[in-house]
Scaffold this active site. Structure first.
Site, PDB file in Angstrom:
ATOM      1  N   ASP A 276      11.344  37.177 -13.468  1.00 11.32           N
ATOM      2  CA  ASP A 276      12.565  37.557 -14.160  1.00 11.32           C
ATOM      3  C   ASP A 276      13.270  38.801 -13.621  1.00 11.32           C
ATOM      4  O   ASP A 276      14.461  38.772 -13.345  1.00 11.32           O
ATOM      5  CB  ASP A 276      12.273  37.775 -15.647  1.00 11.32           C
TER       6      ASP A 276
ATOM      7  N   GLU B 149      -1.598  38.764 -19.295  1.00 16.47           N
ATOM      8  CA  GLU B 149      -0.425  38.121 -18.699  1.00 16.47           C
ATOM      9  C   GLU B 149      -0.292  38.523 -17.229  1.00 16.47           C
ATOM     10  O   GLU B 149      -0.022  37.689 -16.371  1.00 16.47           O
ATOM     11  CB  GLU B 149       0.806  38.543 -19.494  1.00 16.47           C
TER      12      GLU B 149
END
Length: 466
Positions: A186, A415
């Site tokens: 992102d 993550e």
């Protein structure tokens, strides 16, 4: 710094890791699909589900099949597979942008968005055909009995047709992305220059739900997020049209296209298994490989770079996305050697640090904690491990696999992790971290199980151990 020496987990540690990974995957299962995490990401994400299915197949082939089928059921008529499939039971304020922002069933009607399922309108990298083939190989008899591949083949072919058709915005054959969320990385520094053209959405016009679950220092900045919202708003208000839409952000990304190539090879195997002709998929994979090298290879950088289609220039930032084409079979030997050399250089330090970082250690924008601006991610390292192994660098692949397994367990299936220490960053109990750790554990125990399962022509796996 001396080379990192990491041993594979002992039997007891492996069993603990296996149980932990299974706990995460079973805990994140929602009945028809798996959420990446219960808090931060409470819906179904596209490339997350593909990676999750790859690991989930070792626990339940049926669930892995259903994971992919649930995602593909939300496919649009134009072929796109949306990057989020929303769970209607989740309140809108639990995640932003929520269904009432995307308005897929109305704003996407002309593009064929499903009327009964709310989704986003953008896409993510095409890992799905590779995942489907690996899921099939986990239990071919059950797959054939249930007709799994015949059910997904047409949808996967339409997905690739969309990427190579409507998304061939540069005219050179590669798939383009029209939003920084689409490549999956992102807030990569690769997007900093293209995003300078984008006026951010007004402060106060939206609320960032991600900061309810993550540290601001580990997430994209408010300025970047405002630009993401502006791009998504403009795409939505344009009916999610691709060609001729005058995109402020349009990029050809090496990882996206490398995964498309590998998935085309996998789709050829799926076609053959279902009685269709594999030749068109192999031809497309070959053409995409030629285009990848022609348009994105940089001999000076020693890696692939992103191309900004608005300026029609390569973006000089060095990201892990430019190393991932190691998964593509049949690359020229000089490119393979250069890619591995760059991975082992001071920019990425493969073999010295626990895992390959998401961005150049020496880059001006490097940040060891902030999302895709430096931390190491398990999905990109899983792809790197497969690429190294494909080209005969088994010792390097073994070291990376062992380091990933250690980091997954010690970080609580984070993550992403600090690239120097492998300390946990982002949310914990993350779906694809658990799934890919489970897949690596199985691969370590049964190294020949997926010898034909990568979707790649095995006679093109060349190179020397390193």
């Amino acid at each position: 710094m001396t080379s990192l020496l990491v041993e594979s987990p002992a039997a007891g540690e492996a069993e603990t890791l296996r149980r932990g990974a299974a706990r995460v995957l079973l805990g994140n299962w929602m009945g028809a699909s798996t959420v990446p995490s219960r808090g931060l990401y409470p819906h179904q994400w596209s490339w997350d589900s593909a990676f999750i299915a790859i690991g989930l197949r070792h626990l339940s082939v049926r669930r892995a099949q259903r994971e992919l089928e649930t995602l593909l059921h939300a496919q649009w008529a134009d072929g796109r597979v949306p990057h989020i499939v929303f769970n209607p039971a989740v309140p809108h304020d639990a995640y932003f942008p929520s269904p009432d922002f995307w308005r897929s069933s109305s704003a996407g009607a002309a593009a064929g968005a499903p009327a009964g399922t709310e989704t986003s309108g953008i896409v993510q990298p095409p890992v799905h055909a590779l995942a489907a083939w690996l899921v099939h190989l986990a239990d071919p008899q059950d797959s054939r009995r249930r007709g799994f591949l015949p059910r997904v083949y047409g949808r996967l072919a339409a997905w690739h047709d969309y990427l190579t058709g409507a998304r061939n915005l540069g005219g050179g054959g590669l798939a383009a992305t029209v939003h920084p969320w689409e490549p999956g990385m992102d807030n990569s520094p690769c997007w900093d220059a293209p995003l300078q053209r984008v006026e951010p959405a007004a402060t106060g016009s939206y609320r960032r739900a991600d900061l309810d679950h993550g540290q601001p220092s580990e997430r994209p900045t408010d300025l970047d997020y405002g630009r993401y919202v502006r791009l998504a708003t403009d795409y939505r208000d344009g009916g999610y049209a691709d060609a001729g839409a005058g995109h402020a952000f349009a990029v050809e990304d090496p990882c996206v296209n490398a995964l498309l190539i590998v998935s085309e090879h996998a789709l050829a195997r799926i076609a053959a298994e279902t009685g269709a002709d594999p030749a068109p998929h192999e031809r497309r994979a070959a053409l995409l490989t030629e285009a990848l090298v022609e348009r994105l290879w940089s001999p000076e950088a020693g890696m692939f770079l992103c191309r900004d289609l608005v300026s029609d220039e390569l973006i000089p930032e060095k990201s892990v996305t430019g190393l991932i084409p190691l998964i593509v079979p049949g690359l020229p030997q000089e490119i393979v050697d250069a890619l591995i050399g760059t991975a082992q250089s001071t920019a990425f330090r493969l073999g010295e640090v626990p895992m390959v970082p998401s961005y150049d250690f020496g880059g001006a924008a490097f940040d060891p904690s902030r999302y895709w601006r430096g931390p190491a991610w398990f999905n990109t390292n899983w792809l790197m491990e497969r690429g190294l192994r494909q080209y005969g660098r088994t010792a390097a692949a073994d070291r990376l696999r062992a380091a990933m397994l250690t980091a997954a367990g010690e970080s609580g299936f984070a993550e992403y992790v600090d690239p120097f220490t492998a300390g946990a960053r982002g949310t914990r109990d993350f779906g694809w971290t658990a799934a890919l750790a489970l897949d690596l554990l199985v691969a370590a125990e049964r190294p020949d199980e997926d010898a034909q399962g990568s979707g790649l022509p095995q006679d093109e796996a060349i190179g020397a151990d390193a």
